[in-house]
Design a protein around this motif. Sequence first.
Motif, PDB file in Angstrom:
ATOM      1  N   ILE A  86     126.153  32.020 -16.728  1.00  0.00           N
ATOM      2  CA  ILE A  86     125.308  33.204 -16.661  1.00  0.00           C
ATOM      3  C   ILE A  86     125.533  33.960 -17.959  1.00  0.00           C
ATOM      4  CG2 ILE A  86     124.742  35.322 -15.412  1.00  0.00           C
ATOM      5  CD1 ILE A  86     125.938  33.957 -12.876  1.00  0.00           C
ATOM      6  N   LEU A  87     124.497  34.013 -18.781  1.00  0.00           N
ATOM      7  CA  LEU A  87     124.603  34.634 -20.101  1.00  0.00           C
ATOM      8  C   LEU A  87     124.463  36.153 -20.010  1.00  0.00           C
ATOM      9  CD1 LEU A  87     122.487  31.983 -22.022  1.00  0.00           C
ATOM     10  CD2 LEU A  87     124.969  32.087 -21.777  1.00  0.00           C
ATOM     11  N   SER A  88     124.578  36.830 -21.134  1.00  0.00           N
ATOM     12  CA  SER A  88     124.653  38.290 -21.150  1.00  0.00           C
ATOM     13  C   SER A  88     123.425  38.992 -20.572  1.00  0.00           C
ATOM     14  CB  SER A  88     124.922  38.799 -22.570  1.00  0.00           C
ATOM     15  OG  SER A  88     123.867  38.409 -23.427  1.00  0.00           O
ATOM     16  N   HIS A  89     122.256  38.376 -20.613  1.00  0.00           N
ATOM     17  CA  HIS A  89     121.060  38.967 -20.016  1.00  0.00           C
ATOM     18  C   HIS A  89     120.729  38.340 -18.663  1.00  0.00           C
ATOM     19  CE1 HIS A  89     120.486  40.062 -24.284  1.00  0.00           C
ATOM     20  NE2 HIS A  89     120.008  41.177 -23.758  1.00  0.00           N
ATOM     21  N   GLY A  90     121.559  37.418 -18.209  1.00  0.00           N
ATOM     22  CA  GLY A  90     121.296  36.690 -16.967  1.00  0.00           C
ATOM     23  C   GLY A  90     121.641  37.487 -15.720  1.00  0.00           C
ATOM     24  N   LYS A  91     120.803  37.291 -14.698  1.00  0.00           N
ATOM     25  CA  LYS A  91     121.035  37.927 -13.394  1.00  0.00           C
ATOM     26  C   LYS A  91     120.809  36.864 -12.329  1.00  0.00           C
ATOM     27  CE  LYS A  91     119.304  42.367 -15.038  1.00  0.00           C
ATOM     28  NZ  LYS A  91     119.166  41.943 -16.421  1.00  0.00           N
ATOM     29  N   VAL A  92     121.820  36.637 -11.514  1.00  0.00           N
ATOM     30  CA  VAL A  92     121.733  35.627 -10.457  1.00  0.00           C
ATOM     31  C   VAL A  92     122.051  36.280  -9.129  1.00  0.00           C
ATOM     32  CG1 VAL A  92     122.660  33.456  -9.564  1.00  0.00           C
ATOM     33  CG2 VAL A  92     122.370  33.769 -12.035  1.00  0.00           C
ATOM     34  N   ARG A  93     121.160  36.044  -8.169  1.00  0.00           N
ATOM     35  CA  ARG A  93     121.350  36.554  -6.817  1.00  0.00           C
ATOM     36  C   ARG A  93     121.182  35.369  -5.875  1.00  0.00           C
ATOM     37  NH1 ARG A  93     120.512  41.558  -4.130  1.00  0.00           N
ATOM     38  NH2 ARG A  93     120.058  41.184  -1.962  1.00  0.00           N
ATOM     39  N   GLY A  94     122.165  35.173  -4.967  1.00  0.00           N
ATOM     40  CA  GLY A  94     122.037  34.078  -4.022  1.00  0.00           C
ATOM     41  C   GLY A  94     123.346  33.378  -3.756  1.00  0.00           C
ATOM     42  N   ASP A  95     123.229  32.114  -3.393  1.00  0.00           N
ATOM     43  CA  ASP A  95     124.380  31.291  -3.038  1.00  0.00           C
ATOM     44  C   ASP A  95     124.599  30.244  -4.120  1.00  0.00           C
ATOM     45  OD1 ASP A  95     124.588  32.668  -0.613  1.00  0.00           O
ATOM     46  OD2 ASP A  95     123.317  31.232   0.429  1.00  0.00           O
ATOM     47  N   LEU A  96     125.821  30.186  -4.639  1.00  0.00           N
ATOM     48  CA  LEU A  96     126.169  29.220  -5.681  1.00  0.00           C
ATOM     49  C   LEU A  96     127.205  28.235  -5.181  1.00  0.00           C
ATOM     50  CD1 LEU A  96     126.714  31.473  -8.850  1.00  0.00           C
ATOM     51  CD2 LEU A  96     124.598  30.404  -8.063  1.00  0.00           C
ATOM     52  N   LYS A  97     127.005  26.953  -5.494  1.00  0.00           N
ATOM     53  CA  LYS A  97     128.029  25.913  -5.350  1.00  0.00           C
ATOM     54  C   LYS A  97     128.205  25.336  -6.742  1.00  0.00           C
ATOM     55  CE  LYS A  97     127.056  24.257  -0.694  1.00  0.00           C
ATOM     56  NZ  LYS A  97     126.631  23.068   0.046  1.00  0.00           N
ATOM     57  N   TYR A  98     129.456  25.231  -7.196  1.00  0.00           N
ATOM     58  CA  TYR A  98     129.702  24.836  -8.576  1.00  0.00           C
ATOM     59  C   TYR A  98     131.097  24.255  -8.735  1.00  0.00           C
ATOM     60  CZ  TYR A  98     132.133  29.254  -8.277  1.00  0.00           C
ATOM     61  OH  TYR A  98     132.970  30.263  -7.872  1.00  0.00           O
ATOM     62  N   ASN A  99     131.305  23.564  -9.856  1.00  0.00           N
ATOM     63  CA  ASN A  99     132.647  23.155 -10.275  1.00  0.00           C
ATOM     64  C   ASN A  99     133.187  24.146 -11.295  1.00  0.00           C
ATOM     65  OD1 ASN A  99     132.916  20.832  -8.689  1.00  0.00           O
ATOM     66  ND2 ASN A  99     131.718  19.638 -10.143  1.00  0.00           N
ATOM     67  N   HIS A 100     132.315  24.622 -12.192  1.00  0.00           N
ATOM     68  CA  HIS A 100     132.702  25.572 -13.230  1.00  0.00           C
ATOM     69  C   HIS A 100     131.646  26.674 -13.301  1.00  0.00           C
ATOM     70  CE1 HIS A 100     135.743  22.756 -14.637  1.00  0.00           C
ATOM     71  NE2 HIS A 100     134.815  21.821 -14.579  1.00  0.00           N
ATOM     72  N   LEU A 101     132.099  27.921 -13.289  1.00  0.00           N
ATOM     73  CA  LEU A 101     131.215  29.075 -13.385  1.00  0.00           C
ATOM     74  C   LEU A 101     131.699  29.968 -14.511  1.00  0.00           C
ATOM     75  CD1 LEU A 101     128.971  31.008 -12.310  1.00  0.00           C
ATOM     76  CD2 LEU A 101     130.705  31.933 -10.745  1.00  0.00           C
ATOM     77  N   THR A 102     130.792  30.319 -15.416  1.00  0.00           N
ATOM     78  CA  THR A 102     131.094  31.224 -16.511  1.00  0.00           C
ATOM     79  C   THR A 102     130.098  32.372 -16.456  1.00  0.00           C
ATOM     80  OG1 THR A 102     131.803  29.363 -17.892  1.00  0.00           O
ATOM     81  CG2 THR A 102     131.317  31.436 -19.019  1.00  0.00           C
ATOM     82  N   ILE A 103     130.611  33.591 -16.526  1.00  0.00           N
ATOM     83  CA  ILE A 103     129.751  34.768 -16.567  1.00  0.00           C
ATOM     84  C   ILE A 103     130.122  35.568 -17.806  1.00  0.00           C
ATOM     85  CG2 ILE A 103     128.975  36.863 -15.388  1.00  0.00           C
ATOM     86  CD1 ILE A 103     129.855  35.552 -12.738  1.00  0.00           C
ATOM     87  N   GLU A 104     129.178  35.667 -18.735  1.00  0.00           N
ATOM     88  CA  GLU A 104     129.419  36.429 -19.954  1.00  0.00           C
ATOM     89  C   GLU A 104     129.404  37.930 -19.646  1.00  0.00           C
ATOM     90  OE1 GLU A 104     126.585  35.437 -22.998  1.00  0.00           O
ATOM     91  OE2 GLU A 104     127.571  33.523 -23.427  1.00  0.00           O
ATOM     92  N   PRO A 105     130.018  38.745 -20.528  1.00  0.00           N
ATOM     93  CA  PRO A 105     129.931  40.193 -20.341  1.00  0.00           C
ATOM     94  C   PRO A 105     128.462  40.616 -20.221  1.00  0.00           C
ATOM     95  CG  PRO A 105     131.502  39.677 -22.071  1.00  0.00           C
ATOM     96  CD  PRO A 105     130.821  38.389 -21.701  1.00  0.00           C
TER      97      PRO A 105
END
Length: 139
Positions: A86-105
Amino acid sequence: MGIFGRNDKQSQEQTGATVIPHGTHIIGGINTRGTIHIDGKFEGVITMATYVIIGKTGEFYGKIEAENMSVNGYVDGKIDCDEIEILSHGKVRGDLKYNHLTIEPNGLFEGQGKVKNYTLSSRYKHVTESIQGKISHDK
């Protein structure tokens, strides 16, 4: 032989990018081993993708199953990806399944997240019950 003299194996191995440009609104489903880049609006299901990119002007509503995903726009739905960024302008709402998750400032995530094939046990319930018991006994 497939179309234009290619055999079926060659046709299946060839993957390109599917681009949904700004100003385009699609409702439906995409099943591809390639890359999908969304700068417009997509409502539906994406499966089997290698890489899904939601650009700054991109919006996605629905379900995504992919290997990798990068969000710099808006996503609302159920996401199952090995790697999610999820990059600096990214917005995610919902359910996530993942191995690796990165959220930028400045990137935002609201919802439920679960690491695939991993269980992390919580002691929260035990601790709150223990605290409640001590608070009740102190009176």
